[in-house]
Motif scaffolding. Structure first.
Motif, PDB file in Angstrom:
ATOM      1  N   ALA A 195       0.795  -1.168  -0.097  1.00 52.82           N
ATOM      2  CA  ALA A 195       0.029   0.117   0.038  1.00 52.82           C
ATOM      3  C   ALA A 195       0.815   1.263   0.060  1.00 52.82           C
ATOM      4  N   GLY A 196       0.577   2.158  -0.722  1.00 54.40           N
ATOM      5  CA  GLY A 196       1.080   3.510  -0.798  1.00 54.40           C
ATOM      6  C   GLY A 196       2.202   3.367  -2.326  1.00 54.40           C
ATOM      7  N   SER A 197       2.089   2.217  -2.687  1.00 52.97           N
ATOM      8  CA  SER A 197       2.794   2.261  -4.109  1.00 52.97           C
ATOM      9  C   SER A 197       2.073   2.714  -4.949  1.00 52.97           C
ATOM     10  N   ILE A 198       2.769   3.100  -6.304  1.00 53.52           N
ATOM     11  CA  ILE A 198       1.935   3.624  -7.439  1.00 53.52           C
ATOM     12  C   ILE A 198       2.282   3.048  -8.729  1.00 53.52           C
ATOM     13  N   SER A 199       1.377   2.377  -9.461  1.00 52.80           N
ATOM     14  CA  SER A 199       1.835   2.069 -10.852  1.00 52.80           C
ATOM     15  C   SER A 199       1.500   3.039 -11.879  1.00 52.80           C
ATOM     16  N   ILE A 200       2.347   3.130 -12.926  1.00 52.83           N
ATOM     17  CA  ILE A 200       1.936   3.943 -13.931  1.00 52.83           C
ATOM     18  C   ILE A 200       2.074   3.049 -15.278  1.00 52.83           C
ATOM     19  N   HIS A 201       0.901   3.245 -16.044  1.00 54.11           N
ATOM     20  CA  HIS A 201       0.946   2.539 -17.313  1.00 54.11           C
ATOM     21  C   HIS A 201       0.541   3.390 -18.474  1.00 54.11           C
ATOM     22  N   HIS A 202       1.315   3.183 -19.727  1.00 52.40           N
ATOM     23  CA  HIS A 202       1.042   3.815 -20.840  1.00 52.40           C
ATOM     24  C   HIS A 202      -0.422   3.725 -21.534  1.00 52.40           C
ATOM     25  N   GLY A 203      -1.155   4.991 -22.175  1.00 53.58           N
ATOM     26  CA  GLY A 203      -2.367   4.689 -22.486  1.00 53.58           C
ATOM     27  C   GLY A 203      -2.638   3.680 -23.824  1.00 53.58           C
ATOM     28  N   ARG A 204      -1.497   3.300 -24.197  1.00 53.34           N
ATOM     29  CA  ARG A 204      -1.724   2.130 -25.276  1.00 53.34           C
ATOM     30  C   ARG A 204      -1.381   0.785 -24.810  1.00 53.34           C
ATOM     31  N   ILE A 205      -1.076   0.364 -23.752  1.00 55.25           N
ATOM     32  CA  ILE A 205      -0.624  -0.767 -23.235  1.00 55.25           C
ATOM     33  C   ILE A 205      -1.944  -1.435 -23.100  1.00 55.25           C
ATOM     34  N   VAL A 206      -1.765  -2.896 -23.247  1.00 56.34           N
ATOM     35  CA  VAL A 206      -3.169  -3.699 -23.162  1.00 56.34           C
ATOM     36  C   VAL A 206      -2.995  -4.271 -21.673  1.00 56.34           C
ATOM     37  N   HIS A 207      -4.180  -3.964 -20.903  1.00 58.40           N
ATOM     38  CA  HIS A 207      -4.046  -4.370 -19.498  1.00 58.40           C
ATOM     39  C   HIS A 207      -5.374  -4.849 -19.169  1.00 58.40           C
ATOM     40  N   GLY A 208      -5.428  -5.350 -17.897  1.00 59.23           N
ATOM     41  CA  GLY A 208      -6.649  -5.849 -17.268  1.00 59.23           C
ATOM     42  C   GLY A 208      -6.602  -6.573 -15.945  1.00 59.23           C
ATOM     43  N   SER A 209      -7.297  -7.184 -15.375  1.00 60.17           N
ATOM     44  CA  SER A 209      -7.198  -7.747 -13.980  1.00 60.17           C
ATOM     45  C   SER A 209      -8.153  -9.039 -13.797  1.00 60.17           C
ATOM     46  N   SER A 210      -7.801  -9.849 -12.858  1.00 59.73           N
ATOM     47  CA  SER A 210      -8.691 -11.081 -12.600  1.00 59.73           C
ATOM     48  C   SER A 210      -9.524 -10.806 -11.279  1.00 59.73           C
ATOM     49  N   LEU A 211     -10.113 -11.993 -11.015  1.00 60.16           N
ATOM     50  CA  LEU A 211     -10.832 -11.726  -9.809  1.00 60.16           C
ATOM     51  C   LEU A 211     -10.124 -11.575  -8.487  1.00 60.16           C
ATOM     52  N   ASN A 212     -10.722 -11.032  -7.506  1.00 56.91           N
ATOM     53  CA  ASN A 212     -10.036 -10.822  -6.003  1.00 56.91           C
ATOM     54  C   ASN A 212     -10.445 -12.181  -5.358  1.00 56.91           C
ATOM     55  N   THR A 213      -9.488 -13.169  -5.227  1.00 57.45           N
ATOM     56  CA  THR A 213      -9.780 -14.275  -4.639  1.00 57.45           C
ATOM     57  C   THR A 213      -9.351 -14.095  -3.193  1.00 57.45           C
ATOM     58  N   SER A 214      -8.724 -13.133  -2.734  1.00 58.00           N
ATOM     59  CA  SER A 214      -8.461 -13.042  -1.448  1.00 58.00           C
ATOM     60  C   SER A 214      -9.632 -12.655  -0.127  1.00 58.00           C
ATOM     61  N   ASP A 215      -9.106 -12.656   0.862  1.00 58.84           N
ATOM     62  CA  ASP A 215      -9.924 -12.153   1.988  1.00 58.84           C
ATOM     63  C   ASP A 215      -9.795 -10.878   2.305  1.00 58.84           C
ATOM     64  N   ARG A 216      -8.996 -10.044   1.418  1.00 61.79           N
ATOM     65  CA  ARG A 216      -8.827  -8.671   1.645  1.00 61.79           C
ATOM     66  C   ARG A 216      -9.523  -7.881   0.282  1.00 61.79           C
ATOM     67  N   ALA A 217      -9.840  -6.637   0.832  1.00 56.77           N
ATOM     68  CA  ALA A 217     -10.529  -5.630  -0.383  1.00 56.77           C
ATOM     69  C   ALA A 217      -9.155  -5.210  -1.177  1.00 56.77           C
ATOM     70  N   ARG A 218      -9.530  -5.047  -2.407  1.00 56.89           N
ATOM     71  CA  ARG A 218      -8.196  -4.682  -3.375  1.00 56.89           C
ATOM     72  C   ARG A 218      -8.747  -3.016  -3.944  1.00 56.89           C
ATOM     73  N   ARG A 219      -8.137  -1.974  -3.683  1.00 57.34           N
ATOM     74  CA  ARG A 219      -8.751  -0.906  -4.123  1.00 57.34           C
ATOM     75  C   ARG A 219      -7.452   0.160  -4.559  1.00 57.34           C
ATOM     76  N   ILE A 220      -7.852   0.551  -5.735  1.00 55.49           N
ATOM     77  CA  ILE A 220      -6.792   1.238  -6.295  1.00 55.49           C
ATOM     78  C   ILE A 220      -7.516   2.608  -6.872  1.00 55.49           C
ATOM     79  N   LEU A 221      -6.905   3.842  -6.736  1.00 56.40           N
ATOM     80  CA  LEU A 221      -7.031   5.147  -7.123  1.00 56.40           C
ATOM     81  C   LEU A 221      -6.343   5.557  -8.307  1.00 56.40           C
ATOM     82  N   PHE A 222      -7.117   5.805  -9.461  1.00 57.46           N
ATOM     83  CA  PHE A 222      -6.560   6.074 -10.699  1.00 57.46           C
ATOM     84  C   PHE A 222      -6.508   7.670 -10.935  1.00 57.46           C
ATOM     85  N   TYR A 223      -5.623   8.244 -11.365  1.00 58.98           N
ATOM     86  CA  TYR A 223      -5.471   9.547 -12.029  1.00 58.98           C
ATOM     87  C   TYR A 223      -5.085   9.495 -13.419  1.00 58.98           C
TER      88      TYR A 223
END
Length: 236
Positions: A195-223
């Motif tokens: 927590a507190g890390s940031i990811s930066i990705h290019h507007g053209r990069i192919v990206h996605g995500s899978s299901l959250n299978t953990s017992d913890r919430a997964r929250r990301i704030l995007f700018y």
């Protein structure tokens, strides 16, 4: 001269189309954002359907509120707005696409523990094409991000290739299938960190995500932002 990124980090971003900076946002900021999320969850407990502020999960109930997304949080949270203008966010953006920046949108995406839905593979540029591709998304990890949390995944280097077809039977679907476009699923990289890390990705990069299978919430704030000389086209 770069403000915060090393030459190797900038070169890595240009080559791969993504970057992860661990512990970029101080813990006190993360605590304040979590408090804001709790405030919106309290608001969600009074709702039965989504509105122009909050998207609810299909399994949401007032007794067990489940938020999928806070829409445009910089407009309804002073904390999110103040963080957006801080050098924690803007300094690496300036290092990558220059000093003159324009905001496109913000969103706070959430995946509930043991439930949060997957996000189909896509390229942001397919949604909002511009005259150049100095476009990036900065994601602030509100929670520790591990493989089981359904982290953001990217195809390194795909930002250098084409913008793939995101249509099905002539209708824009906002998604594409990597295998049908020559991408090997084994090449996808998970963007994980504390927590507190940031990811930066290019507007053209192919990206996605899978299901959250953990017992913890997964929250990301995007700018999501771009260089000021990138102009929207095609009605974006």
């Amino acid at each position: 001269m770069p403000e915060v990124l090393s030459p190797d980090q900038i070169a890595g971003y240009n080559e791969n189309g993504y970057l992860v900076l661990e512990n970029q946002v101080p813990a006190d900021w993360i605590a304040k954002i979590r408090d804001e999320i709790a405030r919106f969850e309290t608001e969600a407990a009074t709702m039965t359907t989504s509105n122009d502020r909050l998207d609810l999960e299909d399994s949401h109930t007032p007794q067990e509120p489940r938020l999928r997304r806070i829409k445009l949080p910089h407009t309804i949270s002073d904390v999110v707005s103040e963080l957006m203008y801080s050098d924690h966010i803007l300094a690496p953006a300036r290092d990558l696409i220059g000093p003159d920046l324009r905001l496109h949108t913000t969103k706070l995406n959430m995946k509930s523990a043991s439930y949060g839905a997957a996000v189909e593979w896509h390229q942001d540029y397919a949604f909002y094409p511009h005259t150049n591709d100095d476009i990036l998304a900065i994601g602030v990890l509100i929670d520790d991000m591990a493989p089981e949390n359904g982290p953001l995944m990217v195809y390194p280097g795909s930002h250098k290739g084409p913008v793939f077809d995101h249509h099905v039977d002539g209708v824009f679907a906002g998604a594409m299938l990597p295998e049908e476009n020559g991408l090997d699923p084994a090449d996808a990289v998970q963007l994980i960190g504390p927590a507190g890390s940031i990811s930066i990705h290019h507007g053209r990069i192919v990206h996605g995500s899978s299901l959250n299978t953990s017992d913890r919430a997964r929250r990301i704030l995007f700018y999501e932002m771009m260089a000021a000389d990138a102009f929207p086209i095609m009605g974006s």
